[in-house]
Write a protein that holds these residues in place. Structure first.
Motif, mmCIF file in Angstrom:
data_model
loop_
_atom_site.group_PDB
_atom_site.id
_atom_site.type_symbol
_atom_site.label_atom_id
_atom_site.label_comp_id
_atom_site.label_asym_id
_atom_site.label_seq_id
_atom_site.Cartn_x
_atom_site.Cartn_y
_atom_site.Cartn_z
ATOM 1 N N ALA A 125 41.569 35.182 53.682
ATOM 2 C CA ALA A 125 41.004 35.357 55.020
ATOM 3 C C ALA A 125 39.561 34.879 55.072
ATOM 4 O O ALA A 125 39.133 34.266 56.063
ATOM 5 C CB ALA A 125 41.087 36.826 55.426
ATOM 6 N N VAL A 126 38.801 35.121 54.013
ATOM 7 C CA VAL A 126 37.414 34.649 53.954
ATOM 8 C C VAL A 126 37.376 33.122 53.945
ATOM 9 O O VAL A 126 36.580 32.497 54.670
ATOM 10 C CB VAL A 126 36.705 35.213 52.707
ATOM 11 C CG1 VAL A 126 35.364 34.530 52.491
ATOM 12 C CG2 VAL A 126 36.520 36.711 52.830
ATOM 13 N N VAL A 127 38.238 32.510 53.146
ATOM 14 C CA VAL A 127 38.294 31.049 53.068
ATOM 15 C C VAL A 127 38.686 30.450 54.416
ATOM 16 O O VAL A 127 38.047 29.517 54.918
ATOM 17 C CB VAL A 127 39.295 30.608 51.983
ATOM 18 C CG1 VAL A 127 39.539 29.106 52.047
ATOM 19 C CG2 VAL A 127 38.787 30.993 50.597
ATOM 20 N N ARG A 128 39.735 30.996 55.027
ATOM 21 C CA ARG A 128 40.209 30.450 56.304
ATOM 22 C C ARG A 128 39.195 30.675 57.424
ATOM 23 O O ARG A 128 38.955 29.792 58.255
ATOM 24 C CB ARG A 128 41.542 31.098 56.673
ATOM 25 C CG ARG A 128 42.103 30.677 58.010
ATOM 26 C CD ARG A 128 42.321 29.188 58.116
ATOM 27 N NE ARG A 128 43.240 28.682 57.117
ATOM 28 C CZ ARG A 128 43.694 27.424 57.109
ATOM 29 N NH1 ARG A 128 43.299 26.566 58.031
ATOM 30 N NH2 ARG A 128 44.522 27.029 56.153
ATOM 31 N N THR A 134 33.549 26.147 60.522
ATOM 32 C CA THR A 134 32.886 24.872 60.238
ATOM 33 C C THR A 134 33.648 23.683 60.818
ATOM 34 O O THR A 134 33.394 22.548 60.424
ATOM 35 C CB THR A 134 32.737 24.682 58.720
ATOM 36 O OG1 THR A 134 34.039 24.734 58.094
ATOM 37 C CG2 THR A 134 31.862 25.748 58.112
ATOM 38 N N GLU A 135 34.559 23.917 61.764
ATOM 39 C CA GLU A 135 35.376 22.822 62.293
ATOM 40 C C GLU A 135 34.566 21.811 63.092
ATOM 41 O O GLU A 135 35.020 20.680 63.292
ATOM 42 C CB GLU A 135 36.512 23.387 63.157
ATOM 43 C CG GLU A 135 37.647 23.968 62.326
ATOM 44 C CD GLU A 135 38.849 24.341 63.174
ATOM 45 O OE1 GLU A 135 38.725 24.334 64.420
ATOM 46 O OE2 GLU A 135 39.905 24.641 62.603
ATOM 47 N N THR A 141 31.694 19.372 54.719
ATOM 48 C CA THR A 141 31.313 20.757 54.990
ATOM 49 C C THR A 141 32.539 21.640 55.149
ATOM 50 O O THR A 141 32.576 22.778 54.667
ATOM 51 C CB THR A 141 30.449 20.842 56.255
ATOM 52 O OG1 THR A 141 29.294 20.023 56.086
ATOM 53 C CG2 THR A 141 30.015 22.279 56.521
ATOM 54 N N GLN A 142 33.569 21.132 55.836
ATOM 55 C CA GLN A 142 34.793 21.904 56.044
ATOM 56 C C GLN A 142 35.481 22.227 54.728
ATOM 57 O O GLN A 142 36.178 23.234 54.621
ATOM 58 C CB GLN A 142 35.753 21.121 56.942
ATOM 59 C CG GLN A 142 35.298 21.016 58.386
ATOM 60 C CD GLN A 142 36.314 20.333 59.264
ATOM 61 O OE1 GLN A 142 37.510 20.591 59.167
ATOM 62 N NE2 GLN A 142 35.850 19.451 60.123
ATOM 63 N N ARG A 143 35.301 21.379 53.739
ATOM 64 C CA ARG A 143 35.903 21.642 52.429
ATOM 65 C C ARG A 143 34.996 22.495 51.552
ATOM 66 O O ARG A 143 35.446 23.430 50.893
ATOM 67 C CB ARG A 143 36.189 20.324 51.710
ATOM 68 C CG ARG A 143 37.213 19.442 52.379
ATOM 69 C CD ARG A 143 37.383 18.150 51.599
ATOM 70 N NE ARG A 143 38.218 17.197 52.317
ATOM 71 C CZ ARG A 143 38.474 15.965 51.886
ATOM 72 N NH1 ARG A 143 37.951 15.551 50.753
ATOM 73 N NH2 ARG A 143 39.236 15.159 52.600
ATOM 74 N N ILE A 189 41.827 22.227 51.733
ATOM 75 C CA ILE A 189 41.505 20.873 51.271
ATOM 76 C C ILE A 189 42.568 19.886 51.733
ATOM 77 O O ILE A 189 42.267 18.780 52.183
ATOM 78 C CB ILE A 189 41.381 20.855 49.732
ATOM 79 C CG1 ILE A 189 40.150 21.653 49.300
ATOM 80 C CG2 ILE A 189 41.285 19.421 49.218
ATOM 81 C CD1 ILE A 189 40.026 21.810 47.806
ATOM 82 N N ALA A 190 43.833 20.284 51.650
ATOM 83 C CA ALA A 190 44.919 19.411 52.082
ATOM 84 C C ALA A 190 44.858 19.146 53.582
ATOM 85 O O ALA A 190 45.152 18.032 54.036
ATOM 86 C CB ALA A 190 46.262 20.032 51.714
ATOM 87 N N GLU A 191 44.471 20.152 54.354
ATOM 88 C CA GLU A 191 44.392 20.000 55.809
ATOM 89 C C GLU A 191 43.255 19.083 56.240
ATOM 90 O O GLU A 191 43.381 18.336 57.218
ATOM 91 C CB GLU A 191 44.222 21.362 56.478
ATOM 92 C CG GLU A 191 45.466 22.227 56.448
ATOM 93 C CD GLU A 191 45.234 23.584 57.077
ATOM 94 O OE1 GLU A 191 46.206 24.336 57.236
ATOM 95 O OE2 GLU A 191 44.067 23.890 57.415
ATOM 96 N N THR A 192 42.144 19.149 55.526
ATOM 97 C CA THR A 192 40.975 18.355 55.917
ATOM 98 C C THR A 192 40.994 16.955 55.326
ATOM 99 O O THR A 192 40.182 16.116 55.707
ATOM 100 C CB THR A 192 39.679 19.061 55.473
ATOM 101 O OG1 THR A 192 39.734 19.322 54.063
ATOM 102 C CG2 THR A 192 39.509 20.359 56.220
ATOM 103 N N ARG A 193 41.887 16.685 54.414
ATOM 104 C CA ARG A 193 41.960 15.368 53.788
ATOM 105 C C ARG A 193 42.526 14.352 54.781
ATOM 106 O O ARG A 193 43.592 14.526 55.348
ATOM 107 C CB ARG A 193 42.843 15.402 52.555
ATOM 108 C CG ARG A 193 42.944 14.058 51.827
ATOM 109 C CD ARG A 193 43.824 14.189 50.603
ATOM 110 N NE ARG A 193 43.251 15.147 49.660
ATOM 111 C CZ ARG A 193 43.905 15.598 48.582
ATOM 112 N NH1 ARG A 193 45.141 15.214 48.356
ATOM 113 N NH2 ARG A 193 43.313 16.454 47.773
#
Length: 215
Positions: A125-128, A134-135, A141-143, A189-193
């Motif tokens: 939850a903290v990571v998400r 940061t979107e 930055t998002q990663r 990481i996979a989502e922002t790649r």
């Protein structure tokens, strides 16, 4: 008209913490109604795949269950809202399985209950939450921000554990936190790649009603 109503209900269902409710409900029913205990756990249990599933729902006392739910339910509900029930289930499984496996094999601990999964959900939850915050920033930055916050939180939890007299007993919580946060970090990481700035601008209007909520 009916199709639109069904579509709206389907999207709303993405907000419902079904995974959290099932785990919390079944665990509560077992601890309050059945009286099942952890007496069956021994060294051979670690080689039994069924053990990793059963042990998630077992708690020695009602107070142990209630204390775990203080973390499990809020973190799980928040993560469900931001992602999906499937992702919450993944965090729960990864956190609990590795806590049982590593705790038993490395420290000889009998790990059971939802505590390790609760800490895994807390880390995820903290990571998400950091990722969502940061979107509007760059891909880097998002990663980096979610992973950095996760690492700081893990180190802080570890330092608190080291000054405790029961460090070994708290190891499953650390394992759950570490693997839950790592699991969610990998997804972030996979989502922002490969997400370009044009893609970000296209989705900016619907950032808070994302397609992932309906999964």
């Amino acid at each position: 008209m009916i199709n639109k109503i069904i579509l709206k209900l389907w999207r709303v269902s993405g907000y419902l913490p079904i995974t959290v409710a099932l785990v919390a409900g079944l665990s509560g029913w077992i601890v309050f109604e059945t009286g099942l205990t952890t007496d069956y756990i021994n060294e051979l249990a670690l080689v039994n795949p069924v053990h990793y599933g059963i042990s998630l729902f077992l708690h020695d006392t009602p107070s142990e269950y209630i204390t775990s739910m203080y973390f499990f339910v809020p973190a799980g509900v928040f993560l469900t809202y931001m992602t999906s029930n499937k992702e919450v289930l993944g965090v729960v499984v990864v956190s609990h399985v590795f806590a049982v496996m590593l705790g038993g094999m490395s420290f000889g601990l009998e790990v059971y209950g939802t505590s390790a999964a609760a800490f895994g959900l807390l880390a995820a939850a903290v990571v998400r939450g950091t990722k969502v915050g940061t979107e509007d920033y760059s891909q880097v930055t998002q990663r980096a921000a979610p992973i950095g916050i996760f690492i700081i939180g893990a180190l802080g939890l570890f330092m608190i554990g080291t000054v405790s007299d029961s460090m070994v007993q708290q190891t499953p919580y650390l394992i759950g936190f570490a693997f839950g946060g790592s699991f969610e970090s990998a997804i972030v990481i996979a989502e922002t790649r490969g997400v370009s700035e044009s893609d970000d601008e296209t989705k900016s209007d619907n950032r808070y009603i994302h397609e992932r909520f309906g999964r």
